[in-house]
Motif scaffolding. Structure first.
Motif, PDB file in Angstrom:
ATOM      1  N   ASN A   1       1.083  -0.849   0.053  1.00  0.00           N
ATOM      2  CA  ASN A   1       0.100  -0.310  -0.061  1.00  0.00           C
ATOM      3  C   ASN A   1       1.081   1.480  -0.333  1.00  0.00           C
ATOM      4  O   ASN A   1       1.827   1.072   0.352  1.00  0.00           O
ATOM      5  N   THR A   2       0.241   2.380  -0.579  1.00  0.00           N
ATOM      6  CA  THR A   2       0.886   3.934  -0.211  1.00  0.00           C
ATOM      7  C   THR A   2       1.574   3.957   0.967  1.00  0.00           C
ATOM      8  O   THR A   2       2.750   4.919   0.919  1.00  0.00           O
ATOM      9  N   ASP A   3       1.098   3.345   2.257  1.00  0.00           N
ATOM     10  CA  ASP A   3       1.920   3.836   3.349  1.00  0.00           C
ATOM     11  C   ASP A   3       3.260   2.972   2.931  1.00  0.00           C
ATOM     12  O   ASP A   3       4.038   3.671   4.082  1.00  0.00           O
TER      13      ASP A   3
ATOM     14  N   PHE B   1      -8.171  -6.105  -3.058  1.00  0.00           N
ATOM     15  CA  PHE B   1      -7.099  -5.840  -1.924  1.00  0.00           C
ATOM     16  C   PHE B   1      -7.830  -5.861  -0.647  1.00  0.00           C
ATOM     17  O   PHE B   1      -8.213  -5.742  -0.422  1.00  0.00           O
ATOM     18  N   THR B   2      -6.436  -6.400   0.316  1.00  0.00           N
ATOM     19  CA  THR B   2      -7.105  -7.074   1.833  1.00  0.00           C
ATOM     20  C   THR B   2      -5.438  -6.391   2.931  1.00  0.00           C
ATOM     21  O   THR B   2      -4.934  -6.615   2.451  1.00  0.00           O
TER      22      THR B   2
ATOM     23  N   ARG C   1      -6.915  -1.356   0.758  1.00  0.00           N
ATOM     24  CA  ARG C   1      -8.358  -1.792  -0.047  1.00  0.00           C
ATOM     25  C   ARG C   1      -8.869  -1.573  -1.264  1.00  0.00           C
ATOM     26  O   ARG C   1     -10.125  -2.543  -1.529  1.00  0.00           O
ATOM     27  N   ARG C   2      -8.107  -0.875  -1.408  1.00  0.00           N
ATOM     28  CA  ARG C   2      -8.883  -1.029  -2.936  1.00  0.00           C
ATOM     29  C   ARG C   2      -7.440   0.023  -3.765  1.00  0.00           C
ATOM     30  O   ARG C   2      -6.195   0.320  -3.235  1.00  0.00           O
TER      31      ARG C   2
ATOM     32  N   HIS D   1      -7.354   4.364   2.448  1.00  0.00           N
ATOM     33  CA  HIS D   1      -8.237   5.353   2.247  1.00  0.00           C
ATOM     34  C   HIS D   1      -9.305   4.759   0.633  1.00  0.00           C
ATOM     35  O   HIS D   1      -9.497   4.985   0.316  1.00  0.00           O
ATOM     36  N   SER D   2     -10.219   5.187   1.628  1.00  0.00           N
ATOM     37  CA  SER D   2     -11.585   4.932   1.032  1.00  0.00           C
ATOM     38  C   SER D   2     -11.758   6.568  -0.266  1.00  0.00           C
ATOM     39  O   SER D   2     -11.147   7.287  -0.744  1.00  0.00           O
TER      40      SER D   2
END
Length: 140
Positions: A23-25, A54-55, A60-61, A138-139
């Motif tokens: 993820n981006t983090d 993605f989980t 999440r996405r 992030h949503s």
């Protein structure tokens, strides 16, 4: 009614999970989403071309903007150059891979399905190693 339409979508019930730190983090590594001609650089959760969700640590996405260079556990992270679909819809989209200094140096075509409370992506293998599909927590 939307829940019924989603239940009829095969890809919402049959997919691989992406769970690795992508993820981006996350910082960089040299993993890639490729199984051919590869030894130890294949992403641990990559199973080859197919439908993915993605989980967990993966997010999440996929992000809809470039996450930058050398993040998501790779050198050239992939992101959606567009938007995600409405519930029970499937769209074709373009994934860009950020390779310094270009935020869209490589591209590939994918499909995205909105399974009501999550997304699944039909992802092909990447062209080069050090390219990997990125996730975000992030949503939308």
């Amino acid at each position: 009614r939307i829940e019924k339409a989603v239940a009829d979508l095969h890809q919402c019930n049959s997919y691989h999970n992406l769970t690795d730190n992508r993820n981006t983090d996350d910082g960089w590594d040299d993993f890639c989403d490729k199984t051919k001609d590869l030894t130890d650089k294949k992403s641990p959760d990559w199973k080859g071309e197919g439908w993915y969700r993605f989980t967990d640590s993966a997010g999440r996405r996929m992000p809809e903007e470039s996450p930058g260079y050398k993040v998501c556990g790779t050198w050239a992270p992939g992101w959606i150059n567009g938007t995600h679909p409405e519930p029970a819809a499937t769209i074709e989209a373009k994934v860009c891979f950020h390779a310094r200094p270009w935020d869209c140096y490589f591209t590939t075509d994918v499909k995205i399905t909105n399974c009501y409370n999550f997304f699944v992506y039909h992802l092909p293998e990447v062209e080069e190693c050090n390219m990997r599909y990125c996730g975000t927590h992030h949503s939308l």
